[in-house]
Design a protein around this motif. Structure first.
Motif, PDB file in Angstrom:
ATOM      1  N   ASN A  77      38.153 -20.082  32.636  1.00 57.43           N
ATOM      2  CA  ASN A  77      36.796 -20.008  33.447  1.00 57.43           C
ATOM      3  C   ASN A  77      36.876 -18.831  34.219  1.00 57.43           C
ATOM      4  O   ASN A  77      35.906 -17.942  34.299  1.00 57.43           O
ATOM      5  N   TYR A 140      33.251 -22.279  25.613  1.00 57.43           N
ATOM      6  CA  TYR A 140      32.303 -22.425  26.991  1.00 57.43           C
ATOM      7  C   TYR A 140      32.526 -21.305  28.065  1.00 57.43           C
ATOM      8  O   TYR A 140      31.590 -20.557  28.353  1.00 57.43           O
ATOM      9  N   LYS A 145      28.617 -20.886  28.466  1.00 53.51           N
ATOM     10  CA  LYS A 145      28.110 -21.160  29.929  1.00 53.51           C
ATOM     11  C   LYS A 145      26.767 -20.162  30.217  1.00 53.51           C
ATOM     12  O   LYS A 145      26.167 -20.193  31.192  1.00 53.51           O
ATOM     13  N   PRO A 152      25.094 -26.443  28.471  1.00 48.05           N
ATOM     14  CA  PRO A 152      25.359 -27.582  29.198  1.00 48.05           C
ATOM     15  C   PRO A 152      25.976 -28.563  28.277  1.00 48.05           C
ATOM     16  O   PRO A 152      26.752 -29.292  28.503  1.00 48.05           O
ATOM     17  N   MET A 155      29.826 -27.748  27.399  1.00 48.67           N
ATOM     18  CA  MET A 155      30.569 -28.361  28.547  1.00 48.67           C
ATOM     19  C   MET A 155      30.651 -29.853  28.334  1.00 48.67           C
ATOM     20  O   MET A 155      31.711 -30.257  28.602  1.00 48.67           O
ATOM     21  N   ILE A 188      27.340 -34.627  31.667  1.00 47.25           N
ATOM     22  CA  ILE A 188      27.852 -33.128  32.031  1.00 47.25           C
ATOM     23  C   ILE A 188      26.808 -32.216  31.724  1.00 47.25           C
ATOM     24  O   ILE A 188      26.760 -31.175  32.530  1.00 47.25           O
ATOM     25  N   THR A 192      25.706 -29.400  34.387  1.00 46.07           N
ATOM     26  CA  THR A 192      25.923 -28.014  34.197  1.00 46.07           C
ATOM     27  C   THR A 192      24.256 -27.415  34.204  1.00 46.07           C
ATOM     28  O   THR A 192      24.438 -26.328  34.745  1.00 46.07           O
ATOM     29  N   THR A 193      23.517 -28.211  33.836  1.00 43.95           N
ATOM     30  CA  THR A 193      22.045 -27.615  33.874  1.00 43.95           C
ATOM     31  C   THR A 193      21.767 -27.334  35.365  1.00 43.95           C
ATOM     32  O   THR A 193      21.198 -26.243  35.802  1.00 43.95           O
ATOM     33  N   SER A 195      23.753 -27.081  37.810  1.00 45.27           N
ATOM     34  CA  SER A 195      24.631 -25.999  38.601  1.00 45.27           C
ATOM     35  C   SER A 195      24.064 -24.700  38.518  1.00 45.27           C
ATOM     36  O   SER A 195      24.762 -23.667  39.228  1.00 45.27           O
ATOM     37  N   ARG A 196      23.434 -24.336  37.595  1.00 43.75           N
ATOM     38  CA  ARG A 196      22.998 -22.791  37.520  1.00 43.75           C
ATOM     39  C   ARG A 196      22.419 -22.431  38.607  1.00 43.75           C
ATOM     40  O   ARG A 196      22.209 -20.972  38.880  1.00 43.75           O
ATOM     41  N   VAL A 266      25.888 -30.998  42.805  1.00 41.10           N
ATOM     42  CA  VAL A 266      26.836 -30.678  41.683  1.00 41.10           C
ATOM     43  C   VAL A 266      28.120 -31.241  41.681  1.00 41.10           C
ATOM     44  O   VAL A 266      28.819 -32.010  41.010  1.00 41.10           O
ATOM     45  N   THR A 310      34.028 -26.399  42.085  1.00 43.54           N
ATOM     46  CA  THR A 310      33.103 -25.608  41.393  1.00 43.54           C
ATOM     47  C   THR A 310      33.399 -23.894  41.572  1.00 43.54           C
ATOM     48  O   THR A 310      34.268 -23.567  42.299  1.00 43.54           O
TER      49      THR A 310
END
Length: 310
Positions: A77, A140, A145, A152, A155, A188, A192-193, A195-196, A266, A310
């Motif tokens: 990542n 991802y 990502k 999302p 992930m 998750i 993830t949604t 965390s954008r 998050v 993160t």
């Protein structure tokens, strides 16, 4: 603190691996083991005075496998995000120059290989799941990502397969309980949604979607009571704890989607994966086993104060 961790180079390696997150991956394995019936078989073996050597070996290999897979995934990542991190997070190991990109690729590849080989010691099915996790993680990191819809759930697929990896300790359990993977997938996807908006802030509409997904997960955990061998009363305390730990910061992030509120939500969501797994584990294997899984939470929280999640 251990001197080996405090040296700049060693600390950079640990930052790449995000150890607090790896502990949450261990919880997935323990929850999967509970659902597979492995814990019940182990308890029966102890009562009968025998040692469940095969099970202990499987647990050790699967925990090593998920450590390699998750560690490798988060390292890659950073590899794929090196240019972005140079602007948004210059303190990260690669843009700061403490770890070269080539070195990170080598370490990440080693971790993924260890994850797959460790799973192979349990079964070919476990190895196939490990390969799927590695592939999903790389997909991802490289592409998913950046996709607002697929990302999302991509992930989430990594974590869903990780739960199945624990379930694979008894191969026949996969066919019966594979739908359990949907719970971490949706959970998750929600995190993830949301965390954008960690860096620049988010939209209330995005937060509402994440909140609805989290609510769906909680409803799903309650719905597991429809299974014959899932005991809701044992799981209920963990469901309540999960709701308190996650819903409150998510609601705050929706009402005021600032970068800080989103990061808090998050972080709470990632660490509370352990509570989610403890819920599943207690429902299948009893309240005491759920508390054993929950003991990973303070470990993960302590590590999160040292290394970013993160």
């Amino acid at each position: 603190m251990n001197t080996a961790i405090t040296t700049p180079r060693s600390r950079a390696y640990f930052q790449l691996m995000r150890p607090a997150n790896i502990v949450t991956a261990w919880a997935d394995i323990l929850a999967g083991l509970a659902a597979s019936g492995s814990i019940a078989l182990a308890n029966q073996a102890v009562i009968e005075g025998s040692t469940p050597d095969n099970l202990i070996s499987s647990i050790a290999w699967l925990l090593l496998s998920t450590t390699g897979l998750y560690g490798g995934g988060v390292i890659f990542n950073d590899v794929f995000d090196a240019e972005i991190d140079a602007i948004e997070r210059p303190e990260r190991p690669i843009p700061s120059g403490r770890v070269s990109r080539k070195e990170a690729v080598s370490i990440g590849s080693l971790f993924l290989c260890v994850g797959i080989l460790a799973a192979l010691q349990v079964s070919w099915l476990s190895a196939a799941l490990a390969c799927s996790i590695a592939a999903a993680a790389l997909l991802y990191d490289a592409w998913g990502k950046h996709h607002p819809v697929f990302g999302p759930f991509n992930m989430g697929l990594c974590r869903g397969c990780n739960l199945l990896l624990g379930l694979s300790a008894i191969s026949s359990a996969i066919a019966e309980y594979w739908l359990l993977a949907l719970i971490p997938i949706v959970y998750i996807a929600a995190i993830t949604t949301l965390s954008r908006g960690e860096v620049h802030g988010g939209k209330a509409s995005t937060g509402i979607i994440a909140l609805l997904l989290i609510s769906t997960v909680i409803a799903g955990l309650l719905g597991l009571s429809l299974l014959n061998n899932y005991h809701l009363l044992a799981a209920l305390p963990f469901v309540i704890l999960l709701a308190v730990r996650v819903l409150l910061p998510f609601i705050k992030a929706v009402s005021k989607p600032s970068p800080e509120n989103i990061r808090i939500a998050v972080r709470a969501g990632i660490l509370s994966l352990i509570v989610l797994d403890a819920t599943v584990a207690s429902g299948f294997a009893g309240l005491p086993y759920g508390f054993i899984v929950l003991l990973l939470l303070p470990v993960s929280i302590a590590l999160s104060k040292i290394f970013a999640v993160t």
